[in-house]
Design an enzyme around this catalytic site. Structure first.
Site, PDB file in Angstrom:
ATOM      1  N   GLY A 105     -68.311 145.536   9.663  1.00  0.00           N
ATOM      2  CA  GLY A 105     -67.902 144.799  10.867  1.00  0.00           C
ATOM      3  C   GLY A 105     -66.540 144.140  10.708  1.00  0.00           C
ATOM      4  O   GLY A 105     -65.721 144.126  11.638  1.00  0.00           O
ATOM      5  N   CYS A 106     -66.281 143.613   9.522  1.00  0.00           N
ATOM      6  CA  CYS A 106     -65.008 142.920   9.268  1.00  0.00           C
ATOM      7  C   CYS A 106     -63.851 143.911   9.215  1.00  0.00           C
ATOM      8  O   CYS A 106     -62.742 143.615   9.654  1.00  0.00           O
ATOM      9  CB  CYS A 106     -65.102 142.105   7.981  1.00  0.00           C
ATOM     10  SG  CYS A 106     -66.403 140.846   8.088  1.00  0.00           S
TER      11      CYS A 106
END
Length: 151
Positions: free
Chosen positions: A41-42
């Protein structure tokens, strides 16, 4: 708090720099907090901000990423993704606490403290204008850019 000045802060940044918010007066700042370098996600979120960076720059807006990872970890993440903006290390969580982004999360069935993915827009005068908490990465960077255009 929305529509209130953000207290000045200083954190170690990529490129061997020390980032100080007061040095950014005169320019809007997007400050986005994320849990951990090199996680799916990052990586998506950082890549989306990277891909829109030229548009943020055209508006005179700085994009700054923040996590609890070390500067060394940030340097590797920044290089790997070719990020055109700085990442701040908040290992002592002082900035995370200032923006109240540390939350109790559940990971693999166990409670643990972690960074809630959150984004803040600070205007050119240093006033907090908008915040997003519990961010879902899909389309988020574009939504932030659209908001910055409205300033």
């Amino acid at each position: 708090m929305i529509d209130h000045p953000v207290a000045d802060f200083s954190r170690p940044a990529t490129g061997g720099k020390e980032y100080r918010l007061s040095d950014s007066l005169g320019h809007p700042v997007v400050l986005y907090f994320y849990p951990k370098d090199n996680t799916p996600g990052c990586t998506t979120e950082a890549s989306d901000f990277r891909d829109l960076h030229a548009e943020f720059s055209t508006l005179g807006c700085q994009v700054i990423g923040v996590s609890r990872d070390s500067v060394k970890s940030h340097e590797n993440f920044k290089t790997k993704l070719n990020l055109p903006f700085d990442l701040l290390s908040d290992a002592d969580e002082s900035l995370c606490n200032q923006f109240a982004v540390i939350k109790l999360k559940t990971m693999y069935g166990k409670a643990c403290r972690g960074v809630e993915r959150s984004t803040f827009v600070i205007d050119a005068k240093g006033v907090l204008r908008r915040e997003w908490r519990g961010v879902k990465t899909a389309g988020h960077a574009r939504e932030v850019l659209d908001y910055v255009r409205s300033l």
